[in-house]
Design an enzyme around this catalytic site. Structure first.
Site, PDB file in Angstrom:
ATOM      1  NE  ARG A 170      -6.005  -1.436  10.816  1.00 30.13           N
ATOM      2  CZ  ARG A 170      -5.688  -1.990  10.159  1.00 30.13           C
ATOM      3  NH1 ARG A 170      -4.502  -0.757  10.123  1.00 30.13           N
ATOM      4  NH2 ARG A 170      -4.812  -2.670  10.095  1.00 30.13           N
ATOM      5  CE  LYS A 176      -0.672   0.328   5.026  1.00 31.76           C
ATOM      6  NZ  LYS A 176      -1.509   0.353   6.119  1.00 31.76           N
TER       7      LYS A 176
END
Length: 356
Positions: free
Chosen positions: A132, A37
């Site tokens: 998260r 990413k």
């Protein structure tokens, strides 16, 4: 003159880091996903990871998985975050595996997989404190019981995330808990769980000090590969390069000016009321890059100069004694946030090299 601003990407240094990490973690039989990413799924970088022993490439953007698949890269492509309901069709098309936490999403993945006559693999993410993504451990057994009934879906692993949101450290206690959950799933549901993913680049210190990695057999690495650091304290991992990526910018103005703005002060372009200290007359330079392109706070100049601030497309520096002039190039090292933003910017030219 070469294009500027540009980021120079040393594929040989990335290859060295990748090979070293595969060998290091392999000592304790931990396999690695190469997280792409930060480089926006660049096939040039992804190919290096595959050449150096990675077999799985993971990205949080489906468009990056598409880019790598269309480049003909032979790897298991992993969607690194839970899919959105609005993108289920493209997830099935471009991701071999996805990370999941929501039953409603997995049900839609199941429907789409059956339409396409295939089986979609998933890793179930478990919450262990970083807050998260993840299923609470107390509900995991019930969740798995529902998922295994869905056609077109195969649970291939479980995983956990650390130090990305809450800064929670992975340690022996966390890894032991994850291993116990893996054992429970394997025993109760007869699932082999080929992947027990214990975290990311933040797991380095745990790994180095662990005498037993229990059932953890996978980590998801990005920053360690690209910047040669673990991510809890940003310490350099011995033997790795930290400068595989460098930002090159160009001076577009060089003048002697006051250090203090003069006139009535209001908000700047970003809604802030800036404060300055009077340091007298200053040798100031402007570079043709700004907040639209890079996380400026993540840059470290190689020269003895000082970043004073930036607007959307200008960076202002105290040039000190450097004698920089218009047209000169200024080089920066960068942290993960700066790397992520630069690679995402279409306005920063990407230049690849293969020489150490």
């Amino acid at each position: 003159m070469a294009c500027a601003p540009r980021i120079e990407i040393n594929l040989a240094k990335i290859a060295h880091n990748a090979a070293a990490l595969v060998a290091l973690y392999g000592i304790k039989n931990i396999g690695l996903m190469g997280v792409t990413k930060a480089v926006c799924g660049a096939p040039e970088v992804a190919k290096v990871l595959l050449d150096e022993g990675f077999s799985m490439l993971a990205d949080s953007k489906v468009v990056n998985l598409k880019k790598m698949k269309e480049a003909g890269l032979k790897a298991d492509l992993v969607l690194l975050r839970a899919p959105a309901l609005s993108e289920i069709d493209t997830v099935i098309k471009y991701a071999d595996i996805s990370l999941n936490t929501e039953l409603s999403v997995i049900e839609k993945l199941s429907e789409e997989a059956l339409k396409n006559h295939l089986v979609h693999k998933i890793i179930v993410m478990i919450e262990m404190g970083d807050l998260r993504e993840g299923i609470m451990p107390a509900t995991l057994e019930t969740f798995i019981e529902k998922v295994v009934k869905l056609e077109g879906i195969k649970i291939v692993g479980i995983g956990v995330n650390f130090a990305c949101f809450g800064g929670v450290k992975p340690n022996n206690a966390k890894m032991n808990e994850l291993s116990l959950l893996a054992t429970m799933i394997q025993t109760k549901f007869a699932l082999p769980l080929s992947i027990v993913s214990g975290g990311n680049s933040a797991n380095y210190n745990w790994f180095i000090n662990a005498t037993d990695v229990t059932k953890v057999n996978n980590l998801r690495l990005g920053e360690s590969i690209y910047l040669g650091r673990e991510t809890l304290n940003r310490q350099v991992i011995p033997g790795l390069y930290t400068d595989a990526f460098t930002l090159i910018t160009e001076v577009i103005e060089a003048k002697i000016k006051p250090s203090m703005p003069y006139g009535e002060i209001g908000q700047n372009a970003f809604g802030e009321v800036p404060e300055f200290r009077d340091r007298g007359i200053m040798n100031r330079i402007i570079l043709g890059i700004g907040k639209q392109d890079v996380l400026v706070s993540g840059l470290t100049p190689l020269l003895d100069i000082e970043i004073l601030g930036s607007s959307s497309d200008h960076m202002v520096l105290n040039a000190k004694e450097s004698k920089l002039q218009v047209g000169d190039e200024v080089t920066f090292n960068l942290n993960y946030g700066a790397l992520l933003s630069i690679m995402t910017s279409p306005y920063v030219y990407k230049k690849y090299s293969h020489a150490l």
